[in-house]
Motif scaffolding. Structure first.
Motif, mmCIF file in Angstrom:
data_model
loop_
_atom_site.group_PDB
_atom_site.id
_atom_site.type_symbol
_atom_site.label_atom_id
_atom_site.label_comp_id
_atom_site.label_asym_id
_atom_site.label_seq_id
_atom_site.Cartn_x
_atom_site.Cartn_y
_atom_site.Cartn_z
ATOM 1 N N ILE A 1 0.835 -1.203 0.000
ATOM 2 C CA ILE A 1 0.000 0.000 0.000
ATOM 3 C C ILE A 1 0.870 1.254 0.000
ATOM 4 N N ASP A 2 1.923 1.248 0.790
ATOM 5 C CA ASP A 2 2.817 2.408 0.857
ATOM 6 C C ASP A 2 3.455 2.680 -0.504
ATOM 7 N N TYR A 3 3.871 1.616 -1.194
ATOM 8 C CA TYR A 3 4.472 1.772 -2.520
ATOM 9 C C TYR A 3 3.461 2.334 -3.520
ATOM 10 N N LEU A 4 2.253 1.783 -3.536
ATOM 11 C CA LEU A 4 1.242 2.224 -4.499
ATOM 12 C C LEU A 4 0.811 3.663 -4.238
ATOM 13 N N LEU A 5 0.694 4.044 -2.977
ATOM 14 C CA LEU A 5 0.349 5.437 -2.667
ATOM 15 C C LEU A 5 1.442 6.389 -3.149
ATOM 16 N N MET A 6 2.691 5.953 -3.062
ATOM 17 C CA MET A 6 3.794 6.772 -3.571
ATOM 18 C C MET A 6 3.668 6.951 -5.092
ATOM 19 N N LYS A 7 3.339 5.848 -5.803
ATOM 20 C CA LYS A 7 3.205 5.923 -7.261
ATOM 21 C C LYS A 7 1.993 6.771 -7.660
ATOM 22 N N ILE A 8 0.921 6.693 -6.869
ATOM 23 C CA ILE A 8 -0.260 7.518 -7.148
ATOM 24 C C ILE A 8 0.092 8.997 -7.022
ATOM 25 N N ALA A 9 0.822 9.345 -5.978
ATOM 26 C CA ALA A 9 1.224 10.741 -5.783
ATOM 27 C C ALA A 9 2.123 11.217 -6.917
ATOM 28 N N ASP A 10 3.039 10.349 -7.361
ATOM 29 C CA ASP A 10 3.930 10.711 -8.474
ATOM 30 C C ASP A 10 3.133 10.962 -9.750
ATOM 31 N N LYS A 11 2.172 10.084 -10.045
ATOM 32 C CA LYS A 11 1.403 10.246 -11.276
ATOM 33 C C LYS A 11 0.502 11.470 -11.199
ATOM 34 N N LYS A 12 -0.013 11.771 -10.024
ATOM 35 C CA LYS A 12 -0.843 12.979 -9.868
ATOM 36 C C LYS A 12 -0.041 14.227 -10.216
ATOM 37 N N ARG A 13 1.207 14.273 -9.758
ATOM 38 C CA ARG A 13 2.042 15.429 -10.083
ATOM 39 C C ARG A 13 2.319 15.496 -11.580
ATOM 40 N N PHE A 14 2.590 14.345 -12.178
ATOM 41 C CA PHE A 14 2.913 14.310 -13.603
ATOM 42 C C PHE A 14 1.714 14.723 -14.450
ATOM 43 N N CYS A 15 0.512 14.285 -14.055
ATOM 44 C CA CYS A 15 -0.697 14.582 -14.831
ATOM 45 C C CYS A 15 -1.366 15.879 -14.426
ATOM 46 N N ASP A 16 -0.824 16.568 -13.419
ATOM 47 C CA ASP A 16 -1.386 17.845 -12.952
ATOM 48 C C ASP A 16 -2.867 17.686 -12.610
ATOM 49 N N ILE A 17 -3.153 16.727 -11.755
ATOM 50 C CA ILE A 17 -4.536 16.404 -11.402
ATOM 51 C C ILE A 17 -5.225 17.558 -10.671
ATOM 52 N N GLU A 18 -4.457 18.391 -9.990
ATOM 53 C CA GLU A 18 -5.070 19.470 -9.217
ATOM 54 C C GLU A 18 -5.874 20.422 -10.101
ATOM 55 N N HIS A 19 -5.502 20.502 -11.388
ATOM 56 C CA HIS A 19 -6.200 21.414 -12.293
ATOM 57 C C HIS A 19 -7.061 20.649 -13.292
ATOM 58 N N ASN A 20 -7.393 19.412 -12.957
ATOM 59 C CA ASN A 20 -8.227 18.608 -13.833
ATOM 60 C C ASN A 20 -9.674 18.712 -13.377
#
Length: 849
Positions: free
Chosen positions: A819-838
């Motif tokens: 779970i810790d690993y997957l949450l890290m990858k989710i956070a990385d992809k969110k930054r890459f995809c700029d989810i905050e402005h989606n």
């Protein structure tokens, strides 16, 4: 596995079609060479109409069997003929109606021949892609190196594969020289720069960085100069070098390799020529029957250029771009031809002795001229390719190693000490210098006719499917956050609706709470402690689907069983033996021996039957696919054959193997360990082991669970079909606490419902399995998240397959480490995809920073 086989099919469909389908919107303008026309046309409504017209034309061609790329290539050829027309309109229409470009009619003198026997450019474009899923074996340098095995020693030496992982550069050493700079299994930036300075300083070494695809035109030459680096005429610092590499690696994997020396034949000619000569031997290889490869065509490709600072690879790339431009334009003036800085010559090579004498000068923009000397000199274009017999033997051996590939192009440079492969192409560029031999043209024309016939018979389905893929893409992009693979855009809402109306005993209010937070209801059953105060400590179903794929381009290695066999060849003892492959060629199944076929066996169905009688049992299974679909257990007992335990006749077995709709791998049949077979003898009862590399380098086992079949699943252990799952302690290998899904609700089963055997114990050979799985994962540093399906035998274990993105287990809990690993990858992809402005309708659950 946890989900049906359609999942992997959809994933491959997305990977193959996403770029093609997505590009179709812009292809009608940018890739068809219509930019200038659109600019002249002015108002956007006109451009819109043109786009729609071109989309209709693309769909019409796709209904014939064309891929989008093949259709766009042919449309580009015809547009070029009309835009730069130098012959009467009637001649252009006549050429296009017969499938030829104007240049091909002129060059090959098609009007003087029987056009029905000439392979037209339209037919050739229809054939793309010819090698199907196996084209990946020869389209990528790193993949080709793995698949070629010992034959890769003839490739240009590759030292590093560079990929971007977690925003950082990962330098994967591929050679012994590069591995000498590794520390704790990895090469850092300082180690890479030290390697470049040390190796690049050798006078005989010529280092270059390029995209991992053989077709890549990106080139960055590394020439160390003290503490600085040189690229062309620019001197750059080490930091600038790494910055350029980082920018490129963010989009495509890179390789660092040593450029092969100049071809010996050209080096000999260079002595009497005031121009710089570059080039290579181009070989077209054919394996139409699957077991009889041969060289179809060979010519020396020579690029002559006035003295300059360009290196050989750069001139090769400029030459390729010039040849592409040739398809888009016709000659504008004799003066323009004379001013062009590069002249391209094609010198046909005798297949018997490697000699060449004379050439065809392929002038820019569609003209050509037969010549005996280089333009402006008295130097004869004449010579003999060094090591010709050795080259011919090598290329035939190369094709025999991968019989699934029917047609490819190989570029070779021969030099004093040997020769090197400098390029591969799974779909050879159309030879605009000389027509292919008549027998090869006949073979390709038949392939095109077969594909056209199939396309016509499935025209409605192809058009509707293409429209569906486009609609699915638009639907997903409109409603889901950036980064969602297209097929999940339909699958996730479907699963939510199905889950909503399932009678699994979970209250509606609880289900709705789960949907708002990204969970399906069986996840709430699996984690009863899940609530508002702790849900952020878990990975939601929606996030897990959005996260795929973690692995980059090289996940394609795990798409089919044959590629896995090549990639993991050093772990052969843990892979099933592959004896034969049935492949449809010329309308009938051909029997192709594979790497583990015993000596003394040929390539007939009778050989498969003889091997069955000798070994007692074999497995017939599709190269792609999983969950036991299409699987046969072929056995021979007491003088009779059986399929999946049922008596059958030899004629029935032969009919299955001969059916061109059946493409099988014939492998060894795996007998499970008696302890595990006792629980339920009718299925494989495999163990799923999930591995991840949190630091990007070192693998660790995150989860493991034991999957058990039942009478509801038949020969497979699929959970959705009614299988059971027992938890496995990754440290001790102890299994127990078995569960199954009944009406989408988790039900505990201490004993197997069919056999009554207690589902509890310790997996045999567990310490050995853990050790080997971690070694296997470490051997593919390009991949960081995998699921290994392990069949445990009395002697050890065999890998059934390796999943490029393991399914989210339905009834097995993820460990905190996973779970810790997957949450890290989710956070990385969110930054890459700029989810905050989606601002999509379906949003990822908002987590606290």
């Amino acid at each position: 596995m946890e989900t049906g086989n359609n999942s992997s099919i959809d994933e491959r469909e997305d990977d193959v079609n996403r770029a093609d389908i997505a590009a179709a919107d812009d292809a009608s303008v940018e890739e068809l060479g219509l930019e200038d026309e659109d600019k002249k046309s002015g108002p956007s409504p006109v451009r819109f109409v043109k786009r729609q017209v071109n989309r209709v034309r693309l769909l019409s061609m796709c209904s014939e069997g064309f891929s989008l790329r093949g259709a766009r290539t042919w449309i580009r050829r015809t547009r070029s003929d009309w835009r730069h027309r130098t012959v009467p309109s009637s001649d252009v229409r006549s050429a296009h109606k017969r499938g030829f470009s104007v240049n091909q009619v002129r060059r090959f003198d098609v009007d003087a021949l029987d056009a029905s026997t000439c392979l037209s450019e339209r037919e050739y474009d229809l054939l793309f892609p010819m090698s199907g899923r196996y084209g990946k074996w020869v389209d990528d340098r790193v993949t080709s190196r793995l698949v070629a095995g010992p034959l890769a020693e003839r490739f240009e030496t590759m030292h590093f594969n560079i990929i971007s992982r977690n925003g950082e550069l990962l330098f994967i050493p591929l050679s012994d020289e590069a591995r000498a700079y590794a520390h704790d299994g990895a090469v850092d930036r300082d180690g890479f720069l030290a390697f470049c300075r040390d190796l690049g300083a050798r006078p005989e070494c010529n280092l270059s960085v390029t995209g991992s695809a053989w077709s890549s035109r990106y080139s960055l030459r590394i020439e160390p100069d003290g503490k600085r680096f040189v690229r062309g005429e620019d001197t750059i610092t080490a930091d600038e070098l790494l910055e350029r590499i980082s920018l490129r690696a963010a989009s495509v994997p890179l390789v660092v390799y040593e450029v092969a020396p100049k071809d010996a034949s050209l080096a000999a000619l260079q002595e009497g020529c005031d121009k710089n000569l570059f080039g290579s031997i181009r070989l077209t290889l054919c394996n139409s029957l699957g077991n009889d490869p041969f060289v179809a065509d060979a010519y020396m490709r020579i690029l002559a250029r006035e003295a300059s600072d360009m290196d050989e690879d750069q001139v090769e790339r400029v030459g390729e771009q010039m040849l592409d431009a040739e398809e888009l334009q016709d000659a504008e003036s004799e003066e323009q031809e004379q001013q062009d800085p590069i002249r391209y010559y094609a010198a046909p090579i005798s297949l018997e002795d490697g000699a060449f004498d004379g050439a065809r000068a392929m002038l820019p923009y569609g003209n050509y001229r037969d010549v005996e000397t280089f333009d402006g000199t008295d130097l004869k274009i004449r010579g003999t390719v060094a090591h010709w017999d050795e080259i011919m033997a090598y290329v035939v051996a190369y094709m025999k190693r991968m019989p699934q590939v029917e047609f490819l192009e190989m570029s070779i440079r021969s030099f004093e000490d040997g020769f090197a492969v400098v390029r591969l192409n799974s779909f050879p560029s159309f030879n605009r210098a000389f027509p292919l031999p008549a027998d090869v043209q006949a073979f390709l024309k038949q392939k095109a006719a077969d594909k056209r016939e199939l396309g016509r018979s499935e025209a409605r389905q192809r058009v509707s499917h293409a429209a569906f893929l486009r609609w699915r893409r638009s639907f997903t992009k409109l409603l889901f956050p950036a980064g969602m693979v297209y097929y999940q855009g339909l699958r996730y809402p479907h699963d939510v609706i199905e889950d909503l109306f399932s009678s699994n005993g979970i209250k509606l209010s609880r289900k709705l709470w789960g949907y708002r937070h990204g969970f399906l209801s069986y996840r709430l059953d699996l984690y009863p402690e899940l609530g508002e105060d702790n849900w952020q400590s878990f990975v939601t179903d929606f996030e897990y689907r959005w996260l795929r794929h973690i692995n980059p381009k090289y996940r394609a290695w795990m798409e089919d069983k044959i590629t896995i066999k090549y990639v993991l060849s050093e772990f052969g003892e843990n892979l099933p033996a592959y004896y034969y492959f049935t492949s449809c060629r010329a309308g009938e199944n051909r029997i192709v021996p594979m790497m583990d076929c015993p000596e003394g066996y040929g390539n007939t169905i009778e050989d498969i039957l003889r091997l069955t009688r000798e070994l007692g049992v074999l497995a017939l299974k599709p190269d792609e696919g999983s969950h036991g679909e299409g699987f046969y257990k072929l056995s021979y007992e007491d003088g009779a054959y059986k399929l999946n335990g049922e008596p059958t006749t030899e004629d029935h077995v032969v009919s299955i193997l001969r059916d061109p709709n059946n493409q099988y791998l014939v492998t060894e049949y795996l007998e499970l360990h008696p302890q595990l077979k006792e629980i339920y003898p009718g299925a494989v009862n495999s163990v799923r082991v999930t591995v991840f590399k949190k630091d990007g380098v070192h693998p660790q086992i995150g989860n493991a669970y034991f999957r058990i079949g039942s009478t509801r699943t038949g020969a497979v252990d699929n959970v959705v079909a009614g299988g059971l799952v027992a938890e496995v302690d990754v440290t001790t290998g102890h299994y127990g606490n078995a569960r199954t899904l009944v009406d989408n609700r988790i039900v505990f089963e201490s004993n197997h419902p069919d056999t009554g055997v207690l589902i509890e114990g310790t997996l045999p050979h567990w310490d050995y399995i853990r050790e080997r799985v971690l070694k296997i994962a470490a051997s593919v540093p390009q991949l960081e998240y995998m699921g290994f399906d392990v069949a445990i035998t009395e002697q050890g274990f065999k890998l059934l397959e390796v999943n490029r993105y393991p399914d989210y287990p339905r009834i097995s809990r993820l460990t905190p480490e996973t779970i810790d690993y997957l949450l890290m990858k989710i956070a990385d992809k969110k930054r890459f995809c700029d989810i905050e402005h989606n601002h999509s309708l379906f949003k990822l659950p908002r987590r606290d920073a």
